[in-house]
Design a protein around this motif. Structure first.
Motif, mmCIF file in Angstrom:
data_model
loop_
_atom_site.group_PDB
_atom_site.id
_atom_site.type_symbol
_atom_site.label_atom_id
_atom_site.label_comp_id
_atom_site.label_asym_id
_atom_site.label_seq_id
_atom_site.Cartn_x
_atom_site.Cartn_y
_atom_site.Cartn_z
ATOM 1 N N ARG A 97 0.812 -1.223 0.000
ATOM 2 C CA ARG A 97 0.000 0.000 0.000
ATOM 3 C C ARG A 97 0.844 1.271 0.000
ATOM 4 O O ARG A 97 0.318 2.364 -0.189
ATOM 5 C CB ARG A 97 -0.924 0.035 1.221
ATOM 6 C CG ARG A 97 -1.990 -1.035 1.232
ATOM 7 C CD ARG A 97 -2.951 -0.818 2.380
ATOM 8 N NE ARG A 97 -3.836 0.323 2.136
ATOM 9 C CZ ARG A 97 -5.027 0.230 1.547
ATOM 10 N NH1 ARG A 97 -5.483 -0.944 1.164
ATOM 11 N NH2 ARG A 97 -5.762 1.315 1.374
ATOM 12 N N VAL A 98 2.153 1.134 0.279
ATOM 13 C CA VAL A 98 2.988 2.329 0.380
ATOM 14 C C VAL A 98 4.161 2.286 -0.606
ATOM 15 O O VAL A 98 4.591 1.224 -1.050
ATOM 16 C CB VAL A 98 3.556 2.526 1.814
ATOM 17 C CG1 VAL A 98 2.439 2.546 2.842
ATOM 18 C CG2 VAL A 98 4.574 1.455 2.147
ATOM 19 N N ARG A 99 4.621 3.487 -0.950
ATOM 20 C CA ARG A 99 5.839 3.637 -1.749
ATOM 21 C C ARG A 99 6.747 4.519 -0.918
ATOM 22 O O ARG A 99 6.382 5.655 -0.598
ATOM 23 C CB ARG A 99 5.486 4.306 -3.083
ATOM 24 C CG ARG A 99 6.654 4.700 -3.941
ATOM 25 C CD ARG A 99 6.165 5.134 -5.332
ATOM 26 N NE ARG A 99 5.115 6.156 -5.274
ATOM 27 C CZ ARG A 99 5.345 7.457 -5.176
ATOM 28 N NH1 ARG A 99 6.573 7.910 -5.119
ATOM 29 N NH2 ARG A 99 4.338 8.308 -5.129
ATOM 30 N N VAL A 100 7.910 3.993 -0.508
ATOM 31 C CA VAL A 100 8.737 4.764 0.432
ATOM 32 C C VAL A 100 10.101 5.078 -0.165
ATOM 33 O O VAL A 100 10.725 4.253 -0.816
ATOM 34 C CB VAL A 100 8.840 4.051 1.812
ATOM 35 C CG1 VAL A 100 9.340 2.632 1.682
ATOM 36 C CG2 VAL A 100 9.716 4.829 2.778
ATOM 37 N N GLU A 101 10.501 6.319 0.069
ATOM 38 C CA GLU A 101 11.776 6.825 -0.437
ATOM 39 C C GLU A 101 12.644 7.195 0.771
ATOM 40 O O GLU A 101 12.126 7.747 1.742
ATOM 41 C CB GLU A 101 11.461 8.085 -1.242
ATOM 42 C CG GLU A 101 12.505 8.495 -2.238
ATOM 43 C CD GLU A 101 11.994 9.655 -3.114
ATOM 44 O OE1 GLU A 101 12.690 10.662 -3.167
ATOM 45 O OE2 GLU A 101 10.898 9.532 -3.698
ATOM 46 N N THR A 102 13.947 6.902 0.692
ATOM 47 C CA THR A 102 14.850 7.206 1.812
ATOM 48 C C THR A 102 15.646 8.466 1.506
ATOM 49 O O THR A 102 16.153 8.611 0.393
ATOM 50 C CB THR A 102 15.849 6.049 2.029
ATOM 51 O OG1 THR A 102 15.141 4.820 1.992
ATOM 52 C CG2 THR A 102 16.578 6.183 3.338
ATOM 53 N N LEU A 103 15.774 9.347 2.476
ATOM 54 C CA LEU A 103 16.488 10.602 2.221
ATOM 55 C C LEU A 103 18.008 10.432 2.341
ATOM 56 O O LEU A 103 18.745 10.846 1.460
ATOM 57 C CB LEU A 103 15.981 11.695 3.157
ATOM 58 C CG LEU A 103 14.516 12.092 2.898
ATOM 59 C CD1 LEU A 103 14.029 13.071 3.963
ATOM 60 C CD2 LEU A 103 14.341 12.700 1.506
ATOM 61 N N VAL A 104 18.489 9.833 3.428
ATOM 62 C CA VAL A 104 19.941 9.643 3.566
ATOM 63 C C VAL A 104 20.317 8.364 2.811
ATOM 64 O O VAL A 104 19.921 7.272 3.182
ATOM 65 C CB VAL A 104 20.361 9.528 5.049
ATOM 66 C CG1 VAL A 104 21.861 9.262 5.157
ATOM 67 C CG2 VAL A 104 19.984 10.797 5.812
ATOM 68 N N PRO A 105 21.074 8.497 1.710
ATOM 69 C CA PRO A 105 21.315 7.330 0.858
ATOM 70 C C PRO A 105 22.251 6.318 1.515
ATOM 71 O O PRO A 105 22.987 6.644 2.446
ATOM 72 C CB PRO A 105 21.964 7.939 -0.391
ATOM 73 C CG PRO A 105 22.506 9.247 0.028
ATOM 74 C CD PRO A 105 21.713 9.723 1.210
ATOM 75 N N ALA A 106 22.199 5.097 1.010
ATOM 76 C CA ALA A 106 23.078 4.032 1.476
ATOM 77 C C ALA A 106 24.524 4.502 1.378
ATOM 78 O O ALA A 106 24.913 5.130 0.401
ATOM 79 C CB ALA A 106 22.879 2.795 0.617
ATOM 80 N N GLY A 107 25.292 4.222 2.412
ATOM 81 C CA GLY A 107 26.706 4.568 2.396
ATOM 82 C C GLY A 107 27.010 5.937 2.983
ATOM 83 O O GLY A 107 28.144 6.231 3.314
ATOM 84 N N PRO A 123 31.031 0.963 7.993
ATOM 85 C CA PRO A 123 31.239 1.220 6.565
ATOM 86 C C PRO A 123 30.919 2.656 6.137
ATOM 87 O O PRO A 123 31.325 3.063 5.064
ATOM 88 C CB PRO A 123 30.289 0.233 5.881
ATOM 89 C CG PRO A 123 29.280 -0.129 6.913
ATOM 90 C CD PRO A 123 29.969 -0.013 8.231
ATOM 91 N N GLN A 124 30.210 3.424 6.977
ATOM 92 C CA GLN A 124 29.885 4.800 6.588
ATOM 93 C C GLN A 124 31.046 5.762 6.868
ATOM 94 O O GLN A 124 30.979 6.938 6.518
ATOM 95 C CB GLN A 124 28.625 5.282 7.336
ATOM 96 C CG GLN A 124 27.338 4.602 6.902
ATOM 97 C CD GLN A 124 27.134 3.236 7.559
ATOM 98 O OE1 GLN A 124 27.759 2.915 8.565
ATOM 99 N NE2 GLN A 124 26.281 2.415 6.978
ATOM 100 N N PHE A 125 32.098 5.247 7.541
ATOM 101 C CA PHE A 125 33.223 6.107 7.907
ATOM 102 C C PHE A 125 34.547 5.458 7.495
ATOM 103 O O PHE A 125 34.608 4.254 7.260
ATOM 104 C CB PHE A 125 33.237 6.330 9.429
ATOM 105 C CG PHE A 125 32.012 7.023 9.962
ATOM 106 C CD1 PHE A 125 31.871 8.399 9.863
ATOM 107 C CD2 PHE A 125 30.995 6.296 10.562
ATOM 108 C CE1 PHE A 125 30.749 9.042 10.357
ATOM 109 C CE2 PHE A 125 29.862 6.926 11.058
ATOM 110 C CZ PHE A 125 29.737 8.309 10.952
ATOM 111 N N SER A 126 35.617 6.275 7.467
ATOM 112 C CA SER A 126 36.933 5.738 7.131
ATOM 113 C C SER A 126 37.400 4.746 8.207
ATOM 114 O O SER A 126 37.290 5.017 9.404
ATOM 115 C CB SER A 126 37.939 6.886 7.031
ATOM 116 O OG SER A 126 39.246 6.388 7.223
#
Ligand code: ZN
Length: 288
Positions: A47-57, A240-243
Motif C-alpha cells: 500500500r505504500v511507496r517509500v523513499e529514503t532521504l539519507v542514501p546508502a553509504g 562502513p559509513q566512515f573511514s
C-alpha cells in the motif's frame, strides 16, 4: 502468424491505456534513514511507496539533502523521522516543503533517551539499534499510516503485528547470544550502540569518533588503545559509513582484529532484521 496477431492486439490494447498516465495508487512516504524505511515497508506492504532521504553509504550525521529530495517531501503524505536531533535539517525541510497533507512521525518520541555528547543536546539519537525501541517505533509508524490511509488500517495492523513478533524473536536471539559472552565491554566506532548496550547488559567502553565524521587526535587514539588493552579487546569495530583508518591503527596497536558493525543496513535489501543479525554475529565474535 497467430502470434503476430496476438502481439499486435496486445500492443494496441496497451497503448490505449497509456499506463504512465495512471497515478500511482500507493501512499507516498519519505523516511530519513534505511532502518525506518524498512519499518515502513514491513508495515505498509504494497500500500505504500517509500523513499529514503539519507542514501546508502552516507552518514546521517553529516548528509545534506538535495533539492530533488525536498521535492519528494513536498509530495509525500507521511514523513518518518527518527528524531533526537538525528535529522538536523528537519525543521527547515518541513517548513520549506509547505505541504499541508504531510503527517510527520517522530519514531523515537516517548522512548527513554540516553544522554549524548556536547554536540547532541537532545541525547544520543541511535534509538533504532535496540529491537525493543524498534518495536515502539513500528507502533508509531503504524499509527501514522492508519491516520493517513484509514482504508488500510486492517492491513497495517496485521503487518505490524507480524513484524513485531519477528522483532521480539530477534530480541530473544540477542539475549541468548549475550548470555554466553565472556566479556561485556567493547569499543565501537561511534556512539551508535549505546541503546543496544543498555538493553542487553553490555558496555560501550570507548568510542573512536566522539564526533561522527571527525577523526580522533593522536592523544585520543592513545587513550582508546589503552582502554582496549585494559578490557582485553579481541576486536575493534569500524563502520562502513566512515573511514576505517583510525580503527585499523588502534587494532594494530593492541593486537586486535577489525570487525565491521553496520548501524544503517546491509545492501542490497536493507532489511533491519538481517542487519541486526549480522551485527549480533560480529559482536559475538568480539565478546564470546
Ligand atoms: Zn550515528
Amino acid at each position: 502468424m497467430l502470434l503476430c496477431l496476438l502481439l499486435g492486439l496486445n500492443m494496441a490494447a496497451c497503448s490505449q491505456r497509456a499506463p504512465s498516465e495512471r497515478p500511482d495508487p500507493r501512499l507516498p512516504v519519505v523516511s530519513s534513514i534505511l532502518p525506518l524505511t524498512d519499518f515502513v515497508r514491513q508495515v505498509g506492504g504494497d500500500r505504500v511507496r517509500v523513499e529514503t532521504l539519507v542514501p546508502a553509504g552516507a552518514s546521517p550525521h553529516t548528509y545534506e539533502l538535495t533539492p530533488s529530495q525536498l521535492i519528494a517531501v513536498t509530495r509525500a503524505r507521511v514523513l518518518v523521522l527518527n528524531g533526537v536531533g538525528l535529522e538536523f535539517w528537519a525543521a527547515k525541510v518541513i517548513s520549506s516543503a509547505n505541504n499541508p497533507n504531510l503527517i510527520v512521525v517522530t519514531a523515537s518520541e516517548g522512548l527513554k533517551i540516553i544522554a549524548g555528547d556536547a554536540d547532541e543536546p537532545g541525547g544520543n539519537p541511535h534509538t533504532w539499534l535496540s529491537p525493543l525501541n524498534a518495536i515502539r517505533q513500528v507502533d508509531r509508524i503504524r499509527e501514522a499510516l492508519i491516520e493517513s490511509d484509514p482504508a488500510g488500517a486492517e492491513v497495517y495492523r496485521a503487518n505490524a503485528d507480524r513484524f513485531e513478533r519477528e522483532l521480539r524473536a530477534l530480541d530473544e536471539e540477542i539475549r541468548n547470544a549475550v548470555a554466553g559472552y565472556s566479556s561485556r565491554r567493547f569499543i565501537s566506532f561511534h556512539a551508535a550502540w549505546a541503546y543496544f548496550a543498555r538493553d542487553y547488559g553490555l558496555d560501550e567502553a570507548a568510542v573512536i569518533e566522539s564526533r561522527p565524521g571527525q577523526e580522533p587526535s593522536p592523544a585520543e587514539i592513545a587513550s582508546i588503545v589503552q582502554k582496549a588493552k585494559e578490557i582485553h579487546a579481541k576486536a575493534i569495530f569500524a563502520e562502513p559509513q566512515f573511514s576505517p583508518k583510525a580503527a585499523s591503527a588502534i587494532a594494530e596497536e593492541c593486537g586486535a582484529r577489525v570487525l565491521l558493525l553496520n548501524p544503517l543496513g546491509l545492501p542490497p535489501d536493507y532489511r533491519y532484521i538481517d542487519m541486526m543479525r549480522y551485527n549480533l554475529n560480529e559482536i559475538s565474535q568480539a565478546l564470546r
